[in-house]
Scaffold this motif. Structure first.
Motif: not given
Length: 163
Positions: A104-105, A108, A111, A140
């Protein structure tokens, strides 16, 4: 857990390779390896590390993962106009950090990088048979785009709209 990112330096190719090899070895114990050994040896990675497209994920100051961000991927995404997307490749975590939500990190961070570069999409691909990996990507926020064949390899393409 304190999470940070930084670009891999030219003298850190060995560290990039070690993380990729560790993830690859674990994968090979549970099915097909993600990459061929010659794809993740330091000599094969040196040019990309020097081009500043590999990034480290650090957790509490420790190198925990690695990934590559490209601004084009004509071999897999020939239809995509340059500058429209960023492409996430070779995502790998050290085993001690796997299963802790760190993907997820990475997503992120990637992104945000896509937004900063005025891209509309973050894209990635993986082998179609990698069902667990595909589930992680969809969790995700990536959306399956299509499956296609490169030689005798079936690939699934995923994208995430970022703007």
């Amino acid at each position: 857990m304190d999470v940070a990112f930084r670009c891999a330096l030219p003298n850190e190719t060995e560290a990039v390779s070690e993380i990729l090899q560790e993830a690859n070895a674990w994968t090979a114990q549970h099915g097909p390896a993600l990459w061929q050994a010659e794809q993740i040896c330091p000599e094969s990675l040196q040019q990309d590390v020097e081009a500043a497209i590999f990034y480290f994920l650090k957790c509490d100051g420790l190198l925990s993962g690695v990934f590559k961000i490209l601004d084009q991927d004509p071999g897999v995404w020939p239809e995509v106009t340059s500058g429209e997307s960023l492409f996430l490749h070779k995502v790998a975590l050290r085993r001690a950090f796997a299963g802790k939500g760190l993907v997820s990190h990475i997503v992120g961070f990637s992104r945000l990088m896509a937004l900063e570069r005025n891209c509309n999409y973050l894209r990635l691909d993986c082998e179609t048979r990698r069902h667990s990996l595909k589930q992680i990507y969809m969790k995700e926020g990536f959306v399956w785009k299509e499956d296609f064949c490169i030689g005798n390899l079936m690939i699934s393409k995923f994208e995430m709209r970022v703007r």
